[in-house]
Scaffold this active site. Structure first.
Site, PDB file in Angstrom:
ATOM      1  N   LYS A   1       0.828  -1.212   0.000  1.00 46.73           N
ATOM      2  CA  LYS A   1       0.000   0.000   0.000  1.00 46.73           C
ATOM      3  C   LYS A   1       0.867   1.268   0.000  1.00 46.73           C
ATOM      4  O   LYS A   1       0.639   2.174  -0.793  1.00 46.73           O
ATOM      5  CB  LYS A   1      -0.913   0.049   1.246  1.00 46.73           C
ATOM      6  CG  LYS A   1      -1.845  -1.129   1.398  1.00 46.73           C
ATOM      7  CD  LYS A   1      -2.770  -0.962   2.591  1.00 46.73           C
ATOM      8  CE  LYS A   1      -2.070  -0.920   3.937  1.00 46.73           C
ATOM      9  NZ  LYS A   1      -1.413  -2.192   4.328  1.00 46.73           N
TER      10      LYS A   1
ATOM     11  N   ARG B   1      -9.086   0.774   9.339  1.00 45.84           N
ATOM     12  CA  ARG B   1      -8.645  -0.575   9.690  1.00 45.84           C
ATOM     13  C   ARG B   1      -9.678  -1.311  10.536  1.00 45.84           C
ATOM     14  O   ARG B   1      -9.458  -2.472  10.880  1.00 45.84           O
ATOM     15  CB  ARG B   1      -7.343  -0.499  10.486  1.00 45.84           C
ATOM     16  CG  ARG B   1      -6.076  -0.681   9.649  1.00 45.84           C
ATOM     17  CD  ARG B   1      -4.919  -0.311  10.549  1.00 45.84           C
ATOM     18  NE  ARG B   1      -3.706  -1.022  10.315  1.00 45.84           N
ATOM     19  CZ  ARG B   1      -2.645  -0.504   9.695  1.00 45.84           C
ATOM     20  NH1 ARG B   1      -2.699   0.683   9.169  1.00 45.84           N
ATOM     21  NH2 ARG B   1      -1.524  -1.197   9.605  1.00 45.84           N
TER      22      ARG B   1
ATOM     23  N   ARG C   1      12.003  -5.988   4.799  1.00 46.58           N
ATOM     24  CA  ARG C   1      11.765  -4.590   4.460  1.00 46.58           C
ATOM     25  C   ARG C   1      12.747  -3.673   5.202  1.00 46.58           C
ATOM     26  O   ARG C   1      13.064  -3.904   6.355  1.00 46.58           O
ATOM     27  CB  ARG C   1      10.341  -4.279   4.895  1.00 46.58           C
ATOM     28  CG  ARG C   1       9.814  -2.950   4.494  1.00 46.58           C
ATOM     29  CD  ARG C   1       8.323  -2.964   4.479  1.00 46.58           C
ATOM     30  NE  ARG C   1       7.732  -2.789   5.783  1.00 46.58           N
ATOM     31  CZ  ARG C   1       6.440  -2.516   5.955  1.00 46.58           C
ATOM     32  NH1 ARG C   1       5.635  -2.441   4.926  1.00 46.58           N
ATOM     33  NH2 ARG C   1       5.963  -2.351   7.153  1.00 46.58           N
TER      34      ARG C   1
ATOM     35  N   ARG D   1      12.064  -1.350  10.522  1.00 51.18           N
ATOM     36  CA  ARG D   1      11.040  -0.907  11.477  1.00 51.18           C
ATOM     37  C   ARG D   1      10.995  -1.889  12.635  1.00 51.18           C
ATOM     38  O   ARG D   1      10.988  -3.108  12.413  1.00 51.18           O
ATOM     39  CB  ARG D   1       9.673  -0.883  10.786  1.00 51.18           C
ATOM     40  CG  ARG D   1       9.288   0.478  10.265  1.00 51.18           C
ATOM     41  CD  ARG D   1       8.049   0.437   9.430  1.00 51.18           C
ATOM     42  NE  ARG D   1       6.884  -0.129  10.096  1.00 51.18           N
ATOM     43  CZ  ARG D   1       5.655  -0.155   9.575  1.00 51.18           C
ATOM     44  NH1 ARG D   1       5.458   0.355   8.372  1.00 51.18           N
ATOM     45  NH2 ARG D   1       4.656  -0.682  10.214  1.00 51.18           N
TER      46      ARG D   1
ATOM     47  N   ARG E   1       0.525  -8.661  13.674  1.00 53.46           N
ATOM     48  CA  ARG E   1      -0.112  -7.654  12.810  1.00 53.46           C
ATOM     49  C   ARG E   1      -0.977  -8.321  11.743  1.00 53.46           C
ATOM     50  O   ARG E   1      -2.051  -7.826  11.408  1.00 53.46           O
ATOM     51  CB  ARG E   1       0.963  -6.773  12.157  1.00 53.46           C
ATOM     52  CG  ARG E   1       1.559  -5.781  13.159  1.00 53.46           C
ATOM     53  CD  ARG E   1       2.888  -5.223  12.686  1.00 53.46           C
ATOM     54  NE  ARG E   1       2.801  -4.477  11.463  1.00 53.46           N
ATOM     55  CZ  ARG E   1       3.814  -4.324  10.608  1.00 53.46           C
ATOM     56  NH1 ARG E   1       4.988  -4.884  10.858  1.00 53.46           N
ATOM     57  NH2 ARG E   1       3.649  -3.626   9.517  1.00 53.46           N
TER      58      ARG E   1
HETATM   59  P1  AMP Z   1       1.432   0.746   9.175  1.00 53.12           P
HETATM   60  O1  AMP Z   1       2.576   1.655   8.931  1.00 53.12           O
HETATM   61  O2  AMP Z   1       0.216   1.079   8.349  1.00 53.12           O
HETATM   62  O3  AMP Z   1       1.813  -0.710   9.062  1.00 53.12           O
HETATM   63  O4  AMP Z   1       0.984   0.971  10.696  1.00 53.12           O
HETATM   64  C1  AMP Z   1       1.882   0.722  11.769  1.00 53.12           C
HETATM   65  C2  AMP Z   1       1.130   0.655  13.069  1.00 53.12           C
HETATM   66  O5  AMP Z   1       0.488   1.914  13.327  1.00 53.12           O
HETATM   67  C3  AMP Z   1       0.010  -0.372  13.127  1.00 53.12           C
HETATM   68  O6  AMP Z   1       0.478  -1.681  13.437  1.00 53.12           O
HETATM   69  C4  AMP Z   1      -0.864   0.210  14.239  1.00 53.12           C
HETATM   70  O7  AMP Z   1      -0.296  -0.002  15.504  1.00 53.12           O
HETATM   71  C5  AMP Z   1      -0.779   1.707  13.944  1.00 53.12           C
HETATM   72  N1  AMP Z   1      -1.832   2.132  12.993  1.00 53.12           N
HETATM   73  C6  AMP Z   1      -1.657   2.609  11.740  1.00 53.12           C
HETATM   74  N2  AMP Z   1      -2.829   2.901  11.158  1.00 53.12           N
HETATM   75  C7  AMP Z   1      -3.791   2.591  12.066  1.00 53.12           C
HETATM   76  C8  AMP Z   1      -5.204   2.635  12.052  1.00 53.12           C
HETATM   77  N3  AMP Z   1      -5.896   3.048  10.980  1.00 53.12           N
HETATM   78  N4  AMP Z   1      -5.856   2.233  13.184  1.00 53.12           N
HETATM   79  C9  AMP Z   1      -5.187   1.825  14.276  1.00 53.12           C
HETATM   80  N5  AMP Z   1      -3.858   1.730  14.345  1.00 53.12           N
HETATM   81  C10 AMP Z   1      -3.144   2.114  13.249  1.00 53.12           C
END
Ligand code: AMP
Length: 216
Positions: A14, A90, A129, A162, A173
């Site tokens: 994404k 989400r 990654r 990360r 996740r």
């Molecule tokens: P991402 O970079 O999209 O993989 O997000 C990393 C982390 O940020 C996730 O594992 C969640 O802990 C938090 N996070 C990101 N977007 C959301 C969302 N829409 N709702 C809740 N937590 C989020």
């Protein structure tokens, strides 16, 4: 300009696809994950509230992320350039809050794009990654390595992993995605805006497929 939601499991591409779209068409990229990580790095109150959930791979509260997104959607440039929401919504609660934020700002959604990738590839992608600590460019030691190990091609910055890309947190996740986020696929299908795009090709082929499906 068009407005998109990008759906798909962690590692489905994404963020990478959003970056390419933004470079080519100028949409506003709204990544809740990027915003939360930046808030954590700056040590803000919001960052402190999000820290435990982000580090463990759980979700931050709907209210907290919805407030971030509502603020972004109210920016003038969003109406002018369109947006790509990457990693939001989400949960079903967030999808409802998004509908409200869109209505408040007189915006509509042109498509919810689902990037489809099987779980084995997601695991391999996520644990391999890397990202530049300075310019945030994304790499993958298996599929998209930098020219020089550990160094960003674009700015010479140091590449880091990360903390939530370790195998245990990645598995958590993916579980969270299956339980809380995958049900949104049905929801957007029923709204008639879902577009399925294969996400397991190489980056440039994936992007070409995305543009074909979006007819842009
Ligand atoms: P991402 O970079 O999209 O993989 O997000 C990393 C982390 O940020 C996730 O594992 C969640 O802990 C938090 N996070 C990101 N977007 C959301 C969302 N829409 N709702 C809740 N937590 C989020």
């Amino acid at each position: 300009m068009a407005n998109y939601v990008f759906l798909g499991a962690p590692g489905a591409g994404k963020g990478t696809m959003a970056q390419l779209l933004v470079e080519k068409y100028g949409h506003v990229h709204i990544s809740t994950g990027d915003i939360l990580r930046a808030e954590m790095k700056s040590g803000s109150e919001l960052g402190r509230q999000a820290k435990a959930a982000v580090e463990s791979g759980a979700l931050v509260s709907d209210e907290l992320v919805a407030a971030i997104v509502a603020r972004k959607l109210a920016e003038k440039v969003v109406r002018k350039n369109g947006f790509v929401l990457d990693g939001y919504p989400r949960t079903a609660g967030q999808a409802g809050l998004l509908d409200k934020a869109l209505a408040d700002n007189k915006l509509t959604l042109d498509a919810a794009v689902l990037f489809e990738v099987d779980e084995e590839l997601l695991l391999r992608r996520l644990t391999a990654r890397r990202l530049c600590q300075d310019c945030k460019a994304g790499y993958n030691v298996l599929y998209l390595p930098p020219k020089q190990k550990g160094i960003c091609d674009q700015c010479g910055g140091k590449l880091i992993q990360r903390p939530d890309d370790n195998i245990e947190t990645v598995k958590d996740r993916l579980n969270v995605y299956q339980k809380q986020t995958a049900p949104l696929i049905d929801l957007y299908e029923k709204k008639g805006v879902l577009i399925r795009v294969p996400g397991s090709l190489e980056r440039d082929e994936n992007f070409a497929a995305l543009c074909r499906h979006l007819k842009i």
